[in-house]
Design an enzyme around this catalytic site. Structure first.
Site, mmCIF file in Angstrom:
data_model
loop_
_atom_site.group_PDB
_atom_site.id
_atom_site.type_symbol
_atom_site.label_atom_id
_atom_site.label_comp_id
_atom_site.label_asym_id
_atom_site.label_seq_id
_atom_site.Cartn_x
_atom_site.Cartn_y
_atom_site.Cartn_z
ATOM 1 N N HIS A 189 -3.788 110.278 116.874
ATOM 2 C CA HIS A 189 -2.529 109.114 117.609
ATOM 3 C C HIS A 189 -3.285 109.237 118.697
ATOM 4 O O HIS A 189 -3.622 108.125 119.035
ATOM 5 C CB HIS A 189 -1.582 110.125 117.831
ATOM 6 N N HIS A 215 -3.830 116.093 114.558
ATOM 7 C CA HIS A 215 -2.986 115.294 114.380
ATOM 8 C C HIS A 215 -3.024 114.682 115.272
ATOM 9 O O HIS A 215 -2.724 113.470 115.585
ATOM 10 C CB HIS A 215 -1.429 116.294 114.231
ATOM 11 N N GLU A 216 -2.474 115.597 116.721
ATOM 12 C CA GLU A 216 -2.528 114.325 117.627
ATOM 13 C C GLU A 216 -3.383 113.503 118.497
ATOM 14 O O GLU A 216 -3.428 112.389 118.562
ATOM 15 C CB GLU A 216 -1.762 115.484 118.857
#
Length: 499
Positions: free
Chosen positions: A150, A146-147
């Protein structure tokens, strides 16, 4: 209810860590060296929260952001579309889940709990402690991916990444990226949306990838494991219905339950469900082998109204019922107490006497075990051994053993490897999908907050020209989304722990 020993261990561990941290920070001799040690390693400690941050992965993120710019643009633009759809879909899903929870609270039907798409997970309550390693590993992997989304999206939009980190909150692990806020505020709302939606987009992709790996696992393991030959026993619960000298053993391959063929774990479950919801199977036996019930006492009624005819408390005999041959009344039943293994070994299953007459030249009748309600007699086929005979409630048999579809081709191969891969992939699918849904919710402190704000700035700037009014609209939408998520979490926790 919440397992008290697990809760005490967690609380004691955090209290010990926090106490040591407090003593070192207040120590005159060790305070400076301790704080320098924490700062040099990027560690931050607070009650029930441990955080670590580093810049060692910044070069990796920068390298990923430079790979095929056109492809990355299409990739993150797809994530933008997915993020907007997921934000709307997550609200619909939370509303549906809340309705299901409220309906479950007003009914005593235990099956309704399994119908919910989203459920609150509490380790040790509705998550077995034996599965904690899978749960936390899959959760950490989902958070890192997920990160990563980003970070790469931010660098592609010329936003600086200050660092990447991981944390543990109480017992739950997670990850985060620290973005340079000034750069983030200078880019357009559409660029911001690509960054904010990248996390849930990568969670969705990870979920799909794990699901694909799960379906392709039989092909990937085909050189060393084969499937379709039956369900391989990997564990037998000690003292359970399947345990014993003539029970199942680790390494046995179950190929059938009565006349229901078993080619894998799915067949095992469906066969047991079928047998538990259909009338008891009968067996064709020669008329000459029947012993009238008076040999062990007359037939008598149990408390539930069913009949029994074995009064000698034998573990090898069982009461069978059948239509009395040459009876004037075709519905007159007779009962016989017979040695069960001798009578059912090698016999054909039946539902009526007509089934026996069609396959036997000798006079035969269809005898049916006379058992209590919901109790079943089941022959478990696991060659080359003789049948395992089970008498009881079918779900008890299901929970007595652990099975897998994968049978090793070589003796030295571990039985648990396919189970590990299957279980881990299932947790990744569940948790990565859940992170994609929850983070898409327009809620304070989640990705959904920034996704909603950027979306409103990108779409309402010509309709609502006043920035403060757009922020007010966003605030009330976030308030509603936060209340919806909080209601789901609160009621979900109550349903898990209070019941």
């Amino acid at each position: 209810m919440i397992p008290v020993p697990l809760l005490v261990c967690v609380m004691a561990a955090w209290c010990a860590v926090y106490l040591a941290d407090t003593l070192l920070r207040t120590s005159v001799t060790h305070r400076i060296s301790y704080e320098s040690w924490l700062a040099s390693r990027g560690l931050m400690l607070s009650p029930f929260h441990l955080r670590w941050q580093t810049t060692m992965f910044n070069r990796l993120f920068a390298y990923c952001a430079r790979i095929n710019p056109r492809a990355l643009y299409l990739w993150f633009s797809s994530g933008l579309v997915f993020g907007i759809v997921a934000m709307l879909g997550s609200v619909v899903l939370l509303v549906k889940t809340l309705q299901q929870t409220l309906a479950q609270m007003t009914t005593d039907n235990p099956r309704m709990g399994g119908q919910q798409t989203l459920q609150v997970v509490v380790p040790g309550v509705n998550l077995p402690t034996s599965q904690l390693a899978y749960f936390f590993s899959a959760l950490l992997l989902s958070g890192v991916i997920h990160e990563l989304g980003h970070a790469v999206a931010a660098l592609r939009e010329q936003v600086r990444v200050n660092g990447f980190g991981m944390f543990v909150f109480v017992v739950y692990p997670g990850a985060f990226v620290d973005l340079f806020t000034t750069h983030l505020n200078l880019i357009s709302p559409t660029q911001q949306l690509r960054i904010f939606c990248a996390g849930v987009w990568h969670n969705f992709v990870l979920c799909v990838a794990a699901l694909a790996f799960l379906f392709l696992l039989p092909i990937l393991l085909f050189p060393v494991y084969y499937t379709g030959a039956g369900a391989l026993v990997t564990e037998v619960v000690q003292g359970s219905a399947a345990d014993g000298q003539r029970g199942l053993s680790v390494g046995d391959i179950v190929t059938g339950l009565e006349d229901c063929p078993v080619r894998g774990v799915e067949d095992w479950s469906s066969c047991l469900s079928h047998l538990s919801h259909t009338p008891q199977t009968g067996y064709c036996v020669p008329v000459s082998s029947l012993q009238p019930s008076w040999a062990h006492g007359r037939a008598f009624k149990r408390l539930d109204g069913t009949m029994d005819c074995c009064s000698n408390n034998s573990l090898t005999d069982l009461c069978f019922s059948y239509m009395k041959p040459q009876s004037r009344n075709g519905r007159e039943r007779e009962y016989a107490c017979m040695p069960v293994r001798k009578m059912v070994t090698g016999t054909r299953v039946c539902r009526s006497d007509a089934d026996c007459a069609a396959h036997s030249n000798a006079p035969s009748v269809c005898v049916t075990p006379s058992l209590e309600n919901q109790t079943r007699f089941i022959r478990v086929t696991h060659p080359p051994n003789t049948h395992m005979l089970f008498v009881g409630y079918p779900p008890h048999l299901q929970y007595s053993v652990s099975l897998t579809n994968f049978v090793p081709r070589l003796g030295f191969l571990h039985l648990d490897l396919p189970i590990f891969l299957e279980t881990f992939c299932k947790y990744v699918v569940s948790l990565s999908g859940a992170l994609a849904v929850v983070n898409s919710v327009p809620c304070f402190a989640l990705d959904g907050q920034w996704m909603l704000n950027a979306l409103l700035e990108a779409t309402l700037v010509t309709v609502v020209t006043d920035r403060q009014k757009r922020e007010l609209i966003g605030f009330f939408l976030l308030l509603a989304g936060s209340a919806l998520l909080a209601a789901n979490v609160a009621l979900g926790l109550w349903m898990v722990t209070a019941r």
